[in-house]
Design a protein around this motif. Structure first.
Motif, PDB file in Angstrom:
ATOM      1  N   ASP A  67      46.234  40.898  60.107  1.00  7.19           N
ATOM      2  CA  ASP A  67      45.878  41.731  58.968  1.00  7.19           C
ATOM      3  C   ASP A  67      46.908  41.530  57.862  1.00  7.19           C
ATOM      4  O   ASP A  67      48.065  41.910  57.989  1.00  7.19           O
ATOM      5  N   LEU A  68      46.478  40.908  56.759  1.00  4.34           N
ATOM      6  CA  LEU A  68      47.399  40.632  55.654  1.00  4.34           C
ATOM      7  C   LEU A  68      47.217  41.609  54.501  1.00  4.34           C
ATOM      8  O   LEU A  68      47.813  41.450  53.441  1.00  4.34           O
ATOM      9  N   SER A  69      46.375  42.627  54.716  1.00  2.98           N
ATOM     10  CA  SER A  69      45.971  43.487  53.602  1.00  2.98           C
ATOM     11  C   SER A  69      47.142  44.071  52.831  1.00  2.98           C
ATOM     12  O   SER A  69      47.094  44.186  51.611  1.00  2.98           O
ATOM     13  N   ALA A  70      48.202  44.447  53.549  1.00  2.51           N
ATOM     14  CA  ALA A  70      49.320  45.124  52.880  1.00  2.51           C
ATOM     15  C   ALA A  70      50.395  44.138  52.430  1.00  2.51           C
ATOM     16  O   ALA A  70      51.393  44.541  51.857  1.00  2.51           O
ATOM     17  N   GLN A  71      50.191  42.845  52.677  1.00  8.44           N
ATOM     18  CA  GLN A  71      51.221  41.855  52.383  1.00  8.44           C
ATOM     19  C   GLN A  71      51.083  41.309  50.964  1.00  8.44           C
ATOM     20  O   GLN A  71      49.997  41.203  50.435  1.00  8.44           O
ATOM     21  N   GLY A  72      52.221  40.941  50.393  1.00 12.28           N
ATOM     22  CA  GLY A  72      52.233  40.321  49.066  1.00 12.28           C
ATOM     23  C   GLY A  72      51.978  38.824  49.162  1.00 12.28           C
ATOM     24  O   GLY A  72      51.721  38.296  50.253  1.00 12.28           O
ATOM     25  N   PRO A  73      52.044  38.117  48.024  1.00  9.75           N
ATOM     26  CA  PRO A  73      51.700  36.687  48.009  1.00  9.75           C
ATOM     27  C   PRO A  73      52.528  35.829  48.955  1.00  9.75           C
ATOM     28  O   PRO A  73      51.983  34.935  49.601  1.00  9.75           O
ATOM     29  N   GLU A  74      53.834  36.085  49.057  1.00 12.01           N
ATOM     30  CA  GLU A  74      54.670  35.201  49.872  1.00 12.01           C
ATOM     31  C   GLU A  74      54.335  35.282  51.367  1.00 12.01           C
ATOM     32  O   GLU A  74      54.126  34.252  52.001  1.00 12.01           O
ATOM     33  N   PRO A  75      54.233  36.488  51.940  1.00 11.57           N
ATOM     34  CA  PRO A  75      53.838  36.547  53.361  1.00 11.57           C
ATOM     35  C   PRO A  75      52.458  35.938  53.603  1.00 11.57           C
ATOM     36  O   PRO A  75      52.214  35.324  54.642  1.00 11.57           O
ATOM     37  N   ARG A  76      51.563  36.085  52.630  1.00 10.88           N
ATOM     38  CA  ARG A  76      50.227  35.506  52.807  1.00 10.88           C
ATOM     39  C   ARG A  76      50.297  33.993  52.809  1.00 10.88           C
ATOM     40  O   ARG A  76      49.611  33.325  53.571  1.00 10.88           O
ATOM     41  N   ARG A  77      51.162  33.426  51.941  1.00 12.43           N
ATOM     42  CA  ARG A  77      51.316  31.967  51.939  1.00 12.43           C
ATOM     43  C   ARG A  77      51.875  31.513  53.274  1.00 12.43           C
ATOM     44  O   ARG A  77      51.430  30.519  53.837  1.00 12.43           O
ATOM     45  N   ARG A  78      52.870  32.250  53.774  1.00 14.37           N
ATOM     46  CA  ARG A  78      53.472  31.877  55.044  1.00 14.37           C
ATOM     47  C   ARG A  78      52.400  31.854  56.132  1.00 14.37           C
ATOM     48  O   ARG A  78      52.383  30.991  56.995  1.00 14.37           O
ATOM     49  N   ALA A  79      51.470  32.835  56.067  1.00 19.43           N
ATOM     50  CA  ALA A  79      50.414  32.909  57.078  1.00 19.43           C
ATOM     51  C   ALA A  79      49.354  31.836  56.866  1.00 19.43           C
ATOM     52  O   ALA A  79      48.593  31.537  57.784  1.00 19.43           O
ATOM     53  N   GLY A  80      49.283  31.255  55.655  1.00 30.15           N
ATOM     54  CA  GLY A  80      48.329  30.188  55.428  1.00 30.15           C
ATOM     55  C   GLY A  80      47.199  30.500  54.463  1.00 30.15           C
ATOM     56  O   GLY A  80      46.268  29.720  54.308  1.00 30.15           O
ATOM     57  N   LEU A  81      47.278  31.663  53.801  1.00 26.61           N
ATOM     58  CA  LEU A  81      46.258  32.022  52.811  1.00 26.61           C
ATOM     59  C   LEU A  81      46.806  31.699  51.418  1.00 26.61           C
ATOM     60  O   LEU A  81      47.718  32.362  50.940  1.00 26.61           O
ATOM     61  N   LEU A  82      46.249  30.673  50.795  1.00 26.80           N
ATOM     62  CA  LEU A  82      46.747  30.210  49.506  1.00 26.80           C
ATOM     63  C   LEU A  82      45.699  30.424  48.423  1.00 26.80           C
ATOM     64  O   LEU A  82      44.503  30.529  48.727  1.00 26.80           O
ATOM     65  N   ALA A  83      46.142  30.454  47.186  1.00 32.97           N
ATOM     66  CA  ALA A  83      45.210  30.702  46.094  1.00 32.97           C
ATOM     67  C   ALA A  83      45.604  29.902  44.864  1.00 32.97           C
ATOM     68  O   ALA A  83      46.771  29.559  44.685  1.00 32.97           O
ATOM     69  N   ALA A  84      44.623  29.589  44.032  1.00 32.41           N
ATOM     70  CA  ALA A  84      44.877  28.944  42.747  1.00 32.41           C
ATOM     71  C   ALA A  84      44.077  29.697  41.690  1.00 32.41           C
ATOM     72  O   ALA A  84      42.861  29.565  41.623  1.00 32.41           O
ATOM     73  N   PRO A  85      44.745  30.522  40.885  1.00 29.35           N
ATOM     74  CA  PRO A  85      44.025  31.306  39.878  1.00 29.35           C
ATOM     75  C   PRO A  85      43.460  30.425  38.771  1.00 29.35           C
ATOM     76  O   PRO A  85      43.850  29.263  38.628  1.00 29.35           O
ATOM     77  N   THR A  89      47.425  41.945  44.323  1.00 24.45           N
ATOM     78  CA  THR A  89      47.151  43.347  44.592  1.00 24.45           C
ATOM     79  C   THR A  89      46.924  43.467  46.095  1.00 24.45           C
ATOM     80  O   THR A  89      46.328  42.594  46.718  1.00 24.45           O
ATOM     81  N   THR A  90      47.429  44.543  46.668  1.00 26.11           N
ATOM     82  CA  THR A  90      47.282  44.734  48.103  1.00 26.11           C
ATOM     83  C   THR A  90      46.216  45.791  48.353  1.00 26.11           C
ATOM     84  O   THR A  90      45.838  46.525  47.443  1.00 26.11           O
ATOM     85  N   GLY A  91      45.721  45.812  49.595  1.00 26.63           N
ATOM     86  CA  GLY A  91      44.597  46.705  49.874  1.00 26.63           C
ATOM     87  C   GLY A  91      44.786  47.531  51.132  1.00 26.63           C
ATOM     88  O   GLY A  91      45.835  47.475  51.782  1.00 26.63           O
ATOM     89  N   ARG A  92      43.753  48.283  51.458  1.00 29.13           N
ATOM     90  CA  ARG A  92      43.786  49.119  52.655  1.00 29.13           C
ATOM     91  C   ARG A  92      43.779  48.232  53.901  1.00 29.13           C
ATOM     92  O   ARG A  92      43.314  47.102  53.845  1.00 29.13           O
ATOM     93  N   PRO A  93      44.281  48.731  55.027  1.00 33.50           N
ATOM     94  CA  PRO A  93      44.317  47.920  56.246  1.00 33.50           C
ATOM     95  C   PRO A  93      42.930  47.402  56.624  1.00 33.50           C
ATOM     96  O   PRO A  93      41.937  48.094  56.448  1.00 33.50           O
ATOM     97  N   GLY A  94      42.893  46.168  57.102  1.00 33.10           N
ATOM     98  CA  GLY A  94      41.643  45.606  57.581  1.00 33.10           C
ATOM     99  C   GLY A  94      40.780  44.964  56.518  1.00 33.10           C
ATOM    100  O   GLY A  94      39.700  44.468  56.820  1.00 33.10           O
ATOM    101  N   THR A  95      41.246  44.969  55.264  1.00 33.92           N
ATOM    102  CA  THR A  95      40.390  44.404  54.222  1.00 33.92           C
ATOM    103  C   THR A  95      40.534  42.888  54.128  1.00 33.92           C
ATOM    104  O   THR A  95      39.571  42.207  53.801  1.00 33.92           O
ATOM    105  N   VAL A  96      41.731  42.349  54.394  1.00 30.76           N
ATOM    106  CA  VAL A  96      41.931  40.900  54.352  1.00 30.76           C
ATOM    107  C   VAL A  96      42.585  40.471  55.670  1.00 30.76           C
ATOM    108  O   VAL A  96      43.737  40.816  55.932  1.00 30.76           O
ATOM    109  N   VAL A  97      41.835  39.758  56.493  1.00 29.96           N
ATOM    110  CA  VAL A  97      42.335  39.374  57.814  1.00 29.96           C
ATOM    111  C   VAL A  97      42.226  37.855  57.967  1.00 29.96           C
ATOM    112  O   VAL A  97      41.155  37.286  57.797  1.00 29.96           O
ATOM    113  N   LEU A  98      43.363  37.195  58.232  1.00 27.62           N
ATOM    114  CA  LEU A  98      43.386  35.747  58.398  1.00 27.62           C
ATOM    115  C   LEU A  98      43.753  35.432  59.837  1.00 27.62           C
ATOM    116  O   LEU A  98      44.820  35.834  60.306  1.00 27.62           O
ATOM    117  N   ASP A  99      42.878  34.702  60.527  1.00 24.66           N
ATOM    118  CA  ASP A  99      43.146  34.330  61.926  1.00 24.66           C
ATOM    119  C   ASP A  99      43.573  35.529  62.766  1.00 24.66           C
ATOM    120  O   ASP A  99      44.489  35.434  63.584  1.00 24.66           O
TER     121      ASP A  99
END
Lengths: 358, 523
Positions: free
Chosen positions: B333-351, B320-330
């Motif tokens: 701002d990744l708030s509007a990005q889906g899982p793949e761009p976030r992985r590319r940036a280095g934010l990974l998850a394991a549900p 799920t994506t969020g409003r700007p500024g809610t998830v910021v890595l290094d």
């Protein structure tokens, strides 16, 4: 008492054997049916499954095999991709009709000009028409959550009315003495889709079907997008986690299968069919659903299943002609084939066990 | 004691000359292709006893209880239940004989209500109103708050488990098998469950309790039968042994403890601020969740499942994506990005959910490696999958994380829960994330594997990654995290340093009472 027990795993040979057993069972059940109707079962089955290929009249019927199999394989290749993702396009018949109409429209608009651009433009128009018709259920599903199964199916009947309107109205041939139906494109060199090699039945649609088999095989087994389509069908949440947007996937699958069905329609109207008539749709779009499932949604399987279903068309016609079997024979055979396939598929997931009653 | 529901048990107690041995197995053996899952297993369970079955993944616990519950037939050996030979042909027969089982994986229909689900499992369900009343009675009597009219999809994992337990209790079992019941519970909830189990035991029900939480077993179980590689190592009184001794018997060697040393907090890596999710129809929406985490740091987020954990990890993974500024890595701002761009940036998850979310059960481990590794591990070039590279990556995960499997071509669904979890966590860790978010990393995983996973998370932080661990296992959070925050009803408390926190203090942070509410369901 006979009981079904779930299997832990499906042996691979059973997955291959199940369609073959379905074919054999269809022949047996068909034979019994014919015997009950007073026909010689062996002769009937031979007429349907053997004579078109190797019988005395096979010189005429053999090329028909590719003519019929081409559109079936082309449409089924697209459908199978959506079916793998759990997106059910039941309306390929409608996309086929609209594709044929759009392709024919380009030809009729260009008539009587000649040019090498005309046929490619028709192919593009056919694909675009089918794509657009497929995007209607896709858009409605994405915007309103409407079931693509119902919407795509209902749009078949709309497409049939559009074909009738075209045949009686805008596309009616000015030289047709008032008869419904468009000009015959076979007689218009730049728009015609002729047999490419004499005696084979192969026209551009068959070439397209072969390319579609190769392309869908590549997509589904080598490309990341095909991988994600498979993930979406097996585990929707995992697909989301992997980065698949369900809306994009719905649009892709319905659009692609629509475009392929539309192309099949175009190749038919410019080739074997020749013209848009009020009964342009001939059921290929529905039969292709059987082809897709009989072929295990696998490109190679679809190739074989397309040829087999084409054989039932030709064999059924031959049986009508030679043995005076009823015209519904083909449909009965195709129906039985799907029925037995689903039945035997149950056995790939469950095993039969005898057990005493308690 | 002989009141209400436990008629069968009462008969046993009043019976003539029946010893208090309720269940007995002798020489049970079961061989699967390539594996001897049970090898001459013999043990007995007394009426009124809480008997632990202890062992690593693959030690044969599941096979054993499946045989008792009629799901499989042993190749050799015999069983007795209440002095009568027990050879159930199916779970139906086992239930009729008085065996109940609560599975680790729930078998509930999401779209149906609690009462409808329970009715589905019954041979002759009573009228819905009567059933709802009985559910309410049983759940109140045993301190398992449950509203029969709620739909399953709106329940947390802990609440779903209660449905399974209540479903079993309605059948008045003489022998109740529980497969890792506390893995989804808070300490307080677990206490309530143990009160329930003790109450059942006092009424004469025998409880076969599968777990690898050694402290729990030492506190609450009367006896423990320890399995290793399909054989019984011994039956002991767990109170006479330390957790380390029990673990040593389980794995056949000394356990290693996690090593927290060698980490230093660096610059801020991940900033989450004002994260609010639109209220889902029947989920818990996030309310202004925010935290910062530095390189080399582990933030533990505790709380009972269903308080926004699923929503939080979805908001961080990009599902799920969020409003700007809610998830910021290094600073990005990744708030509007889906899982793949976030992985590319280095934010990974394991549900949390391994089957169907973090992994596709029908697909091979190689394909599951592609699932999240495609981009970061370069398993694809311009969309074309490099199957060789994918297999190599899967093999690396298998080797580095000690995933026990015949090979990367094995379907993920064929792995035991612990092994698949090691694979899933390993897949993310080996991609060298800047920040990793894990939900319930050791749920249903045996002690040895859990320690390995925790150590891997610590090592990852040691290499300078920021790690967020969402868990219901407070011991785990205390062991791992530098700071601790509680997620309750979609709100995240301000993180506090873990050093010096006690379980009791954390319980209070979690709103404590949340798991302790007495059933207030409509009767």
């Amino acid at each position: 008492m006979l009981r079904l027990e779930p299997r832990a795993a499906t042996p691979w040979w059973l997955a291959v054997a199940s369609p073959l057993m379905a074919v054999v069972a269809t022949m047996v059940a068909g034979g019994v049916l014919f015997a009950l109707m007073g026909f010689d079962p062996v002769a009937s089955i031979r007429t349907i499954f053997w004579d078109p290929l190797f019988g005395p009249a096979s010189g005429y019927s053999r090329p028909q095999l590719l003519v019929k199999a081409g559109p079936l394989i082309l449409i089924a290749s697209g459908l199978a991709i959506g079916f793998r993702a759990g997106i059910w396009n039941i309306g390929a018949e409608g996309q086929y009709i609209i594709g044929g109409i759009c392709g024919a429209a380009v030809a009729l608009a260009a008539y009587p000009a000649e040019g090498a651009w005309i046929f490619p433009a028709m192919v593009l128009a056919g694909a675009a028409g089918g794509w657009a018709w497929g995007m209607i259920p896709a858009t409605l599903r994405n915007w309103t959550g409407a079931s693509e199964i119902l919407v795509s199916l209902m749009l078949v009947y709309v497409a049939q009315r559009v074909a009738a309107w075209m045949a009686f109205g805008p596309m009616r041939s000015p030289e047709g003495f008032g008869m419904p139906g468009s000009r015959n494109l076979q007689h218009y060199p730049s728009a015609a889709n002729p047999e490419l090699m004499a005696g084979t039945g192969a026209h551009w649609g068959v070439v397209a079907a072969a390319l579609a088999v190769l392309a869908t095989w590549f997509l589904m087994s080598r490309h990341i997008r095909g991988f994600r389509i498979r993930v979406a069908g097996l585990a929707p949440r995992a697909a989301r986690f992997a980065g698949v947007r369900p809306e994009t996937l719905v649009a892709f699958c319905l659009g692609l299968s629509g475009a392929l069905a539309g192309m099949a329609g175009l190749f038919e109207v410019s080739g074997p069919g020749g013209q848009i008539t009020d009964s342009f749709g001939s059921g290929y779009g529905f039969t292709a659903i059987i082809v897709a499932f009989l072929g295990r949604l696998h490109p190679l399987g679809i190739l074989l299943a397309g040829l087999l279903l084409a054989l039932t068309y030709i064999g059924g016609e031959l049986a009508q002609l030679m043995l005076q079997l009823p015209a519904a024979t083909v449909q009965v055979f195709q129906g039985m084939l799907l029925f037995f396939l689903l039945g035997f598929d149950t056995l790939t997931r469950y095993r039969l066990r005898w057990r005493g009653t308690k | 004691m002989c009141k209400g529901g436990n008629r069968l048990t009462c008969q046993k107690h009043n019976g003539d000359g029946v010893t208090d041995e309720l269940f007995r197995a002798e020489g049970l053996s079961k061989t699967y292709p390539g594996v001897r899952a049970n090898d001459e297993v013999s043990f007995s369970v007394a009426a009124g006893e809480i008997h632990a079955l202890l062992g690593e993944n693959g030690a044969g616990k599941s096979t054993l209880v499946k045989a008792i519950y009629g799901l499989i037939r042993p190749d050799a050996g015999r069983m007795w239940l209440g002095g009568v030979p027990h050879a159930p042909s199916d779970p139906h027969a086992a239930r009729a004989a008085g065996v109940g089982m609560v599975f680790q994986h729930f078998s509930l229909f999401d779209a149906l209500t609690v009462a409808e689900n329970i009715a589905l499992g019954m041979d002759a369900p009573p009228r819905r109103a009567d059933l709802s009343r009985r559910i309410a009675q049983v759940s109140a009597a045993y301190g398992l708050p449950l509203n029969p009219a709620r739909r399953i999809e709106s329940l947390s994992a802990g609440e779903r488990q209660r449905v399974e337990i209540v479903r079993c209790l309605l059948g008045n079992p003489r022998l109740l098998i529980m497969d890792e019941p506390t893995s989804v519970l808070t300490p307080q909830e677990a206490e309530i469950l143990f009160a329930t189990l003790r109450q059942l035991a006092a009424q004469g029900t025998a409880i076969l309790y599968i777990s690898h939480k050694l402290d729990e077993i030492r506190t609450h179980c009367d006896r423990a039968t320890i399995l290793r590689q399909g054989r019984v190592v011994g039956t002991v009184n767990p109170r006479d042994h330390s957790a380390r001794e029990l673990a040593a018997m389980m794995v056949g060697a000394e356990m290693r403890l996690v090593d927290r040393s060698g980490r230093q907090a660096g610059a801020v890596v991940l900033t989450v601020a004002g994260l609010t999710s639109a209220p889902a129809t029947e989920g818990t929406s996030l309310q202004d969740v925010g935290f910062q985490i530095r390189a080399g740091e582990i933030l533990g987020i505790g709380g009972v499942a269903g308080n926004g954990q699923e929503e939080l990890i979805a908001a961080l993974s990009g599902e799920t994506t969020g409003r700007p500024g809610t998830v910021v890595l290094d600073g990005h701002d990744l708030s509007a990005q889906g899982p793949e761009p976030r992985r590319r940036a280095g934010l990974l998850a394991a549900p949390e959910d391994r089957l169907g979310h973090a992994a596709v059960p029908e697909m091979s481990l190689t394909e599951n490696a592609i699932l999240t590794g495609a981009t970061r591990q370069q398993l694809q070039r311009r969309g074309v999958i490099d199957h060789r590279a994918a297999r190599r990556f899967a093999e690396t995960i298998i080797a580095d994380f000690d995933v026990r499997t015949p090979g990367p071509a094995t379907a993920a669904g064929a792995l035991s829960g612990g092994n698949l979890q090691k694979f899933v966590i390993g897949r993310e860790i080996l991609q060298a994330p800047r920040a990793l978010v894990v939900n319930q990393p050791t749920w249903g995983v045996d002690a040895g594997a859990a320690a390995a996973i925790r150590q891997a998370l610590l090592d990852l932080a040691g290499r300078g990654a920021a790690v967020v661990v969402i868990s219901q296992d407070l011991d785990e959070l205390l062991e791992l995290s530098d700071r601790f925050a509680a997620l309750n009803a979609g709100r995240l408390s301000a993180p506090v340093a873990t050093e010096g926190l006690t379980l009791e203090q954390i319980g209070l942070m979690l709103g404590g009472a949340h798991g302790m509410e007495v059933a207030h369901v409509a009767a």
